[in-house]
Design a protein around this motif. Structure first.
Motif, PDB file in Angstrom:
ATOM      1  N   THR A 108      67.393 -74.597  25.123  1.00  0.00           N
ATOM      2  CA  THR A 108      68.659 -73.895  24.912  1.00  0.00           C
ATOM      3  C   THR A 108      68.849 -73.576  23.434  1.00  0.00           C
ATOM      4  OG1 THR A 108      69.588 -75.159  26.750  1.00  0.00           O
ATOM      5  CG2 THR A 108      71.132 -73.980  25.346  1.00  0.00           C
ATOM      6  N   GLN A 109      69.208 -72.345  23.126  1.00  0.00           N
ATOM      7  CA  GLN A 109      69.396 -71.914  21.737  1.00  0.00           C
ATOM      8  C   GLN A 109      70.831 -72.178  21.290  1.00  0.00           C
ATOM      9  OE1 GLN A 109      67.236 -69.788  19.363  1.00  0.00           O
ATOM     10  NE2 GLN A 109      68.825 -70.735  18.108  1.00  0.00           N
ATOM     11  N   ALA A 110      70.985 -72.941  20.231  1.00  0.00           N
ATOM     12  CA  ALA A 110      72.303 -73.188  19.634  1.00  0.00           C
ATOM     13  C   ALA A 110      72.093 -73.851  18.290  1.00  0.00           C
ATOM     14  CB  ALA A 110      73.160 -74.084  20.537  1.00  0.00           C
ATOM     15  N   HIS A 111      72.954 -73.518  17.318  1.00  0.00           N
ATOM     16  CA  HIS A 111      72.835 -74.131  15.998  1.00  0.00           C
ATOM     17  C   HIS A 111      73.604 -75.448  16.009  1.00  0.00           C
ATOM     18  CE1 HIS A 111      73.224 -73.749  11.330  1.00  0.00           C
ATOM     19  NE2 HIS A 111      72.513 -74.802  11.712  1.00  0.00           N
ATOM     20  N   ILE A 112      72.846 -76.554  16.130  1.00  0.00           N
ATOM     21  CA  ILE A 112      73.422 -77.900  16.125  1.00  0.00           C
ATOM     22  C   ILE A 112      73.083 -78.556  14.793  1.00  0.00           C
ATOM     23  CG2 ILE A 112      73.522 -80.118  17.318  1.00  0.00           C
ATOM     24  CD1 ILE A 112      74.405 -77.858  19.092  1.00  0.00           C
ATOM     25  N   ILE A 113      74.033 -79.277  14.234  1.00  0.00           N
ATOM     26  CA  ILE A 113      73.803 -79.975  12.971  1.00  0.00           C
ATOM     27  C   ILE A 113      74.036 -81.467  13.152  1.00  0.00           C
ATOM     28  CG2 ILE A 113      74.558 -77.951  11.657  1.00  0.00           C
ATOM     29  CD1 ILE A 113      77.096 -79.757  10.932  1.00  0.00           C
ATOM     30  N   THR A 114      73.582 -82.242  12.176  1.00  0.00           N
ATOM     31  CA  THR A 114      73.936 -83.652  12.129  1.00  0.00           C
ATOM     32  C   THR A 114      74.282 -84.067  10.702  1.00  0.00           C
ATOM     33  OG1 THR A 114      73.264 -85.923  12.530  1.00  0.00           O
ATOM     34  CG2 THR A 114      71.507 -84.376  11.958  1.00  0.00           C
ATOM     35  N   PRO A 115      75.465 -84.656  10.517  1.00  0.00           N
ATOM     36  CA  PRO A 115      75.814 -85.215   9.220  1.00  0.00           C
ATOM     37  C   PRO A 115      75.583 -86.721   9.142  1.00  0.00           C
ATOM     38  CG  PRO A 115      77.777 -85.042  10.555  1.00  0.00           C
ATOM     39  CD  PRO A 115      76.620 -84.618  11.424  1.00  0.00           C
ATOM     40  N   PHE A 116      75.014 -87.313  10.221  1.00  0.00           N
ATOM     41  CA  PHE A 116      74.988 -88.773  10.316  1.00  0.00           C
ATOM     42  C   PHE A 116      73.828 -89.221  11.194  1.00  0.00           C
ATOM     43  CE2 PHE A 116      76.263 -92.742  12.426  1.00  0.00           C
ATOM     44  CZ  PHE A 116      76.688 -93.509  11.360  1.00  0.00           C
ATOM     45  N   SER A 117      72.974 -90.084  10.649  1.00  0.00           N
ATOM     46  CA  SER A 117      71.896 -90.700  11.413  1.00  0.00           C
ATOM     47  C   SER A 117      72.405 -92.027  11.961  1.00  0.00           C
ATOM     48  CB  SER A 117      70.680 -90.926  10.503  1.00  0.00           C
ATOM     49  OG  SER A 117      69.603 -91.468  11.215  1.00  0.00           O
ATOM     50  N   MET A 118      72.256 -92.245  13.267  1.00  0.00           N
ATOM     51  CA  MET A 118      72.948 -93.368  13.907  1.00  0.00           C
ATOM     52  C   MET A 118      72.241 -94.705  13.791  1.00  0.00           C
ATOM     53  SD  MET A 118      74.827 -91.666  17.231  1.00  0.00           S
ATOM     54  CE  MET A 118      75.790 -93.147  17.548  1.00  0.00           C
ATOM     55  N   PRO A 395      73.181 -83.653   4.633  1.00  0.00           N
ATOM     56  CA  PRO A 395      73.556 -84.736   3.723  1.00  0.00           C
ATOM     57  C   PRO A 395      74.754 -84.391   2.843  1.00  0.00           C
ATOM     58  CG  PRO A 395      71.522 -83.669   2.999  1.00  0.00           C
ATOM     59  CD  PRO A 395      71.815 -83.152   4.369  1.00  0.00           C
ATOM     60  N   ASP A 396      75.083 -83.092   2.700  1.00  0.00           N
ATOM     61  CA  ASP A 396      76.259 -82.724   1.905  1.00  0.00           C
ATOM     62  C   ASP A 396      77.537 -83.238   2.558  1.00  0.00           C
ATOM     63  OD1 ASP A 396      75.582 -80.820   3.965  1.00  0.00           O
ATOM     64  OD2 ASP A 396      77.047 -79.417   3.141  1.00  0.00           O
ATOM     65  N   ILE A 397      77.629 -83.120   3.881  1.00  0.00           N
ATOM     66  CA  ILE A 397      78.801 -83.637   4.591  1.00  0.00           C
ATOM     67  C   ILE A 397      78.827 -85.163   4.509  1.00  0.00           C
ATOM     68  CG2 ILE A 397      79.931 -83.832   6.845  1.00  0.00           C
ATOM     69  CD1 ILE A 397      78.692 -81.090   7.552  1.00  0.00           C
ATOM     70  N   TYR A 398      77.661 -85.765   4.711  1.00  0.00           N
ATOM     71  CA  TYR A 398      77.563 -87.216   4.637  1.00  0.00           C
ATOM     72  C   TYR A 398      78.012 -87.718   3.268  1.00  0.00           C
ATOM     73  CZ  TYR A 398      75.581 -91.914   4.701  1.00  0.00           C
ATOM     74  OH  TYR A 398      75.425 -93.282   4.635  1.00  0.00           O
ATOM     75  N   ALA A 399      77.520 -87.077   2.205  1.00  0.00           N
ATOM     76  CA  ALA A 399      77.856 -87.515   0.848  1.00  0.00           C
ATOM     77  C   ALA A 399      79.358 -87.417   0.591  1.00  0.00           C
ATOM     78  CB  ALA A 399      77.085 -86.691  -0.171  1.00  0.00           C
ATOM     79  N   THR A 410      86.357 -98.931   0.011  1.00  0.00           N
ATOM     80  CA  THR A 410      86.052 -99.390   1.370  1.00  0.00           C
ATOM     81  C   THR A 410      84.594 -99.801   1.502  1.00  0.00           C
ATOM     82  OG1 THR A 410      87.733 -97.864   2.216  1.00  0.00           O
ATOM     83  CG2 THR A 410      86.156 -98.734   3.814  1.00  0.00           C
ATOM     84  N   VAL A 411      83.712 -99.121   0.772  1.00  0.00           N
ATOM     85  CA  VAL A 411      82.282 -99.427   0.777  1.00  0.00           C
ATOM     86  C   VAL A 411      81.793 -99.453  -0.670  1.00  0.00           C
ATOM     87  CG1 VAL A 411      81.850 -98.418   3.059  1.00  0.00           C
ATOM     88  CG2 VAL A 411      81.689 -96.977   1.024  1.00  0.00           C
ATOM     89  N   GLN A 412      80.589 -99.966  -0.859  1.00  0.00           N
ATOM     90  CA  GLN A 412      80.020-100.085  -2.192  1.00  0.00           C
ATOM     91  C   GLN A 412      78.987 -98.995  -2.455  1.00  0.00           C
ATOM     92  OE1 GLN A 412      81.214-102.474  -4.358  1.00  0.00           O
ATOM     93  NE2 GLN A 412      82.647-102.805  -2.657  1.00  0.00           N
ATOM     94  N   ALA A 413      78.997 -98.419  -3.646  1.00  0.00           N
ATOM     95  CA  ALA A 413      78.046 -97.356  -4.000  1.00  0.00           C
ATOM     96  C   ALA A 413      76.603 -97.833  -3.862  1.00  0.00           C
ATOM     97  CB  ALA A 413      78.310 -96.871  -5.419  1.00  0.00           C
ATOM     98  N   ALA A 414      76.357 -99.125  -4.101  1.00  0.00           N
ATOM     99  CA  ALA A 414      74.992 -99.664  -4.042  1.00  0.00           C
ATOM    100  C   ALA A 414      74.398 -99.584  -2.637  1.00  0.00           C
ATOM    101  CB  ALA A 414      74.985-101.119  -4.516  1.00  0.00           C
ATOM    102  N   ASP A 415      75.246 -99.406  -1.629  1.00  0.00           N
ATOM    103  CA  ASP A 415      74.755 -99.348  -0.246  1.00  0.00           C
ATOM    104  C   ASP A 415      74.303 -97.956   0.171  1.00  0.00           C
ATOM    105  OD1 ASP A 415      75.228-102.048   0.203  1.00  0.00           O
ATOM    106  OD2 ASP A 415      77.300-101.703   0.837  1.00  0.00           O
ATOM    107  N   PHE A 416      74.343 -97.001  -0.768  1.00  0.00           N
ATOM    108  CA  PHE A 416      74.034 -95.608  -0.451  1.00  0.00           C
ATOM    109  C   PHE A 416      73.004 -95.066  -1.434  1.00  0.00           C
ATOM    110  CE2 PHE A 416      78.228 -96.510   1.115  1.00  0.00           C
ATOM    111  CZ  PHE A 416      78.243 -95.917   2.363  1.00  0.00           C
ATOM    112  N   PRO A 417      72.333 -93.981  -1.083  1.00  0.00           N
ATOM    113  CA  PRO A 417      71.453 -93.330  -2.042  1.00  0.00           C
ATOM    114  C   PRO A 417      72.248 -92.881  -3.277  1.00  0.00           C
ATOM    115  CG  PRO A 417      71.121 -92.437   0.167  1.00  0.00           C
ATOM    116  CD  PRO A 417      72.349 -93.289   0.231  1.00  0.00           C
ATOM    117  N   ASP A 418      71.526 -92.629  -4.340  1.00  0.00           N
ATOM    118  CA  ASP A 418      72.142 -92.072  -5.551  1.00  0.00           C
ATOM    119  C   ASP A 418      72.381 -90.579  -5.289  1.00  0.00           C
ATOM    120  OD1 ASP A 418      72.846 -91.075  -8.008  1.00  0.00           O
ATOM    121  OD2 ASP A 418      71.001 -91.679  -9.029  1.00  0.00           O
ATOM    122  N   PHE A 419      73.605 -90.253  -4.892  1.00  0.00           N
ATOM    123  CA  PHE A 419      73.881 -88.891  -4.438  1.00  0.00           C
ATOM    124  C   PHE A 419      73.612 -87.836  -5.510  1.00  0.00           C
ATOM    125  CE2 PHE A 419      76.802 -91.347  -1.570  1.00  0.00           C
ATOM    126  CZ  PHE A 419      76.093 -91.102  -0.408  1.00  0.00           C
ATOM    127  N   ALA A 420      73.783 -88.203  -6.767  1.00  0.00           N
ATOM    128  CA  ALA A 420      73.589 -87.222  -7.854  1.00  0.00           C
ATOM    129  C   ALA A 420      72.133 -86.789  -7.964  1.00  0.00           C
ATOM    130  CB  ALA A 420      74.076 -87.803  -9.177  1.00  0.00           C
TER     131      ALA A 420
END
Length: 460
Positions: A108-118, A395-399, A410-420
């Protein structure tokens, strides 16, 4: 007579009232933007890796974002995808290959995106007791008489050869043609010298069984144990709890986990249409925030919350399997043969190791397997892989979601990639069962490493 409020309406009213009383929450909402669509329906399949959705609902993380969510179990992955495409579902727990396949028009053709890996990991390959008995003579054993792990498909090859010599097809199950399970099962079989077959969509052949020595077909996850018990298939690759269910029922033996096939492999994603994300950008960021918080809760304090998570998942509206069956893998162990329970603390990973970040290189691995097995019929330049990955993985939405949670404390920066500085590609990955190295920046070079499978220049 005062009309009775339904559950969602009542909760909506209570949350709205609470927001009006708490100016700090109102200020945070103003900064992020209020959700444009508040009442949402999300789909899922009854697997333990739908846990971030159940936890975000049960712990109130969706409501914290002003989202009033209904979770609906779906019959199979096709029904789920169709529901997202036609708008009956606002988003869903999806196979990582589904948004990629839909966006390129495979099916099926459709533009699906993901902002989050589960999640990472979470699958296993199980064989029937009869096949396990035939594999045993080909296994290395520990001094205690238990098999040495990981078990490679080398031990299954003599069994497959025996069936083929007798003119019997060797049938195995996986959950969907673009599922992680299909590609993991194919990877494991091919690494042991067993050809899992090609697809040829340009010839109208979607069986995936051209030149196959083991015949793979689709079976919905909850039906896997019963299908194997009936003798229709001799083994399968599926997510939990359906491998452990075979152990509890005494009908089969999980021989290898996907953690052993590819350590910390990406598994499911949260998928929604690009149209939804464009029309409701604040809603999309807020649902991503809720899912990040749920994933963090699931892995917090060395999995201390997992017993509570198992109780949630055992409810009939979620996975609906017995607590003991779900706990067998969700709480850091995995049982192979009955009584052979081993510590596998990373069998299910929801947050650590940047599990929730949608890496382009994760998307590209799936695309390389689609090409390897013929679902992508023609050669593609490396840039094609990069471009499609960036269309689907966001990843832009995720960031945006993660950075707003970091700013709130609520969360710590150390738990995420270096977004910059993050480019979206993991460092070359080496932990595969066949010792191959995967570098997402070189998709064609990666495909060309394999003895079994299509390479550059090949076409069926």
């Amino acid at each position: 007579m005062i009309p009775r409020l339904n559950r969602i309406s009542l909760r909506h009213w209570m949350a709205t009232a609470l927001l009006s009383l708490l100016p700090t929450l109102s200020l945070a909402a103003d900064k992020l933007g209020y959700p444009e669509k508040e009442e949402l329906t999300f789909g899922f399949i009854k697997l333990t890796d739908m846990a971030p959705l159940a936890v975000a609902y049960e712990k109130g993380f969706f409501e914290d974002e002003g989202l009033y969510v209904t979770l609906e179990a779906q019959a199979n992955w096709k029904v789920l995808l169709d529901g997202v495409i036609d708008g009956q579902l606002d988003g869903a727990h999806m196979l990582a290959g589904q948004p990629l396949a839909a966006t390129m028009g495979l099916g099926t053709q459709a533009h699906i995106i993901t902002p989050f890996s589960m999640d990472l990991n979470g699958n296993g390959i199980t064989v029937s007791n009869a096949i396990w008995d035939k594999m045993k003579p080909h296994l290395a054993m520990q001094p205690d008489g238990k098999p040495v792990h990981p078990i490679k498909a080398d031990a299954l090859k003599p069994v497959v050869d025996e069936y083929r010599a007798e003119g019997k097809p060797f049938n195995m199950g996986m959950v969907f043609p673009v599922s992680t399970h299909n590609y993991e099962l194919r990877y494991w079989l091919a690494a042991g010298g067993i050809h899992p077959g090609f697809y040829a969509p340009h010839k109208g052949d979607s069986s995936g069984q051209i030149d196959a020595e083991a015949l793979l077909s689709v079976t919905p996850p909850p039906q896997m144990p019963a299908t194997m018990e009936a003798g229709t298939i001799y083994g399968y690759c599926v997510g939990e709890p359906w491998n452990q269910q075979a152990v509890f029922k005494g009908i089969g033996v999980p021989v290898v986990t996907d953690y052993e096939i590819w350590k910390n492999n990406p598994e499911k994603v949260f998928g929604l249409t690009a149209e939804f994300a464009e029309k409701y950008p604040n809603t999309t960021v807020r649902l991503t925030r809720a899912l990040i918080r749920a994933a963090q809760w699931l892995d917090a304090n060395d999995n201390a919350n997992r017993p509570e998570a198992v109780k949630i998942l055992a409810k009939s509206q979620y996975v609906g399997a017995d607590y003991e069956v779900i706990a067998n893998s969700m709480t850091g162990t995995f049982e192979y043969e009955k009584g052979d329970k081993r510590s596998v603390p990373d069998f299910n990973v929801f947050f650590r190791y940047y599990a929730t970040y949608p890496y382009y290189s994760d998307a590209i691995w799936y695309l390389t397997q689609m090409r390897r097995w013929g679902q992508i019929s023609d050669d593609k330049p490396d840039q094609w892989y990069f471009d499609l990955a960036k269309q689907v993985y966001r990843p832009d939405i995720y960031a945006q979601a993660a950075q707003s949670l970091i700013a709130e404390g609520t969360v710590q920066a150390a738990d995420f990639p270096d977004f910059a500085n993050e480019k979206g590609f993991r460092a070359p990955q080496t932990h595969f069962i066949d010792d191959k190295v995967y570098d997402g920046t070189q998709p064609n070079a990666y495909i060309n490493q394999f003895a079994i499978g299509l390479k550059q220049g090949d076409k069926l």
